[in-house]
Motif scaffolding. Sequence first.
Motif, short mmCIF file in Angstrom:
data_model
loop_
_atom_site.label_atom_id
_atom_site.label_comp_id
_atom_site.label_asym_id
_atom_site.label_seq_id
_atom_site.Cartn_x
_atom_site.Cartn_y
_atom_site.Cartn_z
N PRO A 55 0.83 -1.21 0.00
CA PRO A 55 0.00 0.00 0.00
C PRO A 55 0.86 1.26 0.00
CG PRO A 55 -0.17 -1.16 2.10
CD PRO A 55 0.70 -1.99 1.21
N ALA A 56 0.26 2.37 -0.38
CA ALA A 56 0.99 3.64 -0.46
C ALA A 56 1.53 4.07 0.91
CB ALA A 56 0.08 4.72 -1.02
N GLY A 60 7.52 0.35 5.48
CA GLY A 60 8.87 -0.07 5.10
C GLY A 60 9.53 -1.01 6.08
N VAL A 61 8.72 -1.77 6.81
CA VAL A 61 9.28 -2.70 7.79
C VAL A 61 10.19 -3.73 7.11
CG1 VAL A 61 7.33 -4.30 7.72
CG2 VAL A 61 8.71 -4.12 9.80
N GLN A 69 14.26 -6.89 11.98
CA GLN A 69 13.14 -7.65 11.42
C GLN A 69 12.96 -8.98 12.16
OE1 GLN A 69 12.23 -7.84 7.19
NE2 GLN A 69 14.04 -6.56 6.85
N ILE A 70 14.07 -9.60 12.54
CA ILE A 70 13.98 -10.86 13.28
C ILE A 70 13.19 -10.64 14.57
CG2 ILE A 70 15.32 -12.53 14.62
CD1 ILE A 70 17.48 -12.32 12.41
N ASN A 95 10.83 -12.18 2.98
CA ASN A 95 10.41 -11.31 4.07
C ASN A 95 9.23 -10.42 3.71
OD1 ASN A 95 12.06 -9.64 2.45
ND2 ASN A 95 12.62 -8.38 4.20
N LEU A 96 9.21 -9.84 2.53
CA LEU A 96 8.10 -8.95 2.17
C LEU A 96 6.78 -9.72 2.08
CD1 LEU A 96 6.98 -6.21 1.41
CD2 LEU A 96 7.69 -6.64 -0.95
N GLN A 97 6.81 -10.88 1.44
CA GLN A 97 5.58 -11.67 1.34
C GLN A 97 5.06 -12.04 2.74
OE1 GLN A 97 8.41 -11.90 -0.44
NE2 GLN A 97 8.31 -13.66 -1.78
#
Length: 138
Positions: A55-56, A60-61, A69-70, A95-97
């Motif tokens: 999404p817009a 940005g995680v 991130q872990i 990671n993004l998925q």
Amino acid sequence: MRRLIDLPGVADLETKALMKPRYAEPDAREEFPEIDACSTANFGITADQADDLKPADWDGVDRLPVRDQIEAFEAVGWDVTDAKRRPLRMFGHFNLQLWLAVRGVAGELPFEAEKPGAADLWGGSLAADAAKFRRDRR
């Protein structure tokens, strides 16, 4: 806690990345289509599709340092490390998925069978007691 490496195909790709480090490089999906196939099988989307579906107002995680991130994944019930607590080599490909699916934005989380609860354990014990009673009723 669910483990990324336990999802179908991820451990195999992790082993391939150990033997051939090229698998873990960001542009490896073009050369190794099994990476996208694994992503689609587990999350319903590829990394390219996931990038298009952000999404817009995405925070940005997925761009945070891997260690951050872990910790963030652990906070939502996912372990994205190996047995020695190192980030998976293939982490950058998924990671993004995983973030999109965990947050309910796009894709899906792989099915996980329910673990036996107290009622199941009680029923199992009751069945064992009944079998013992039938055996001892001479």
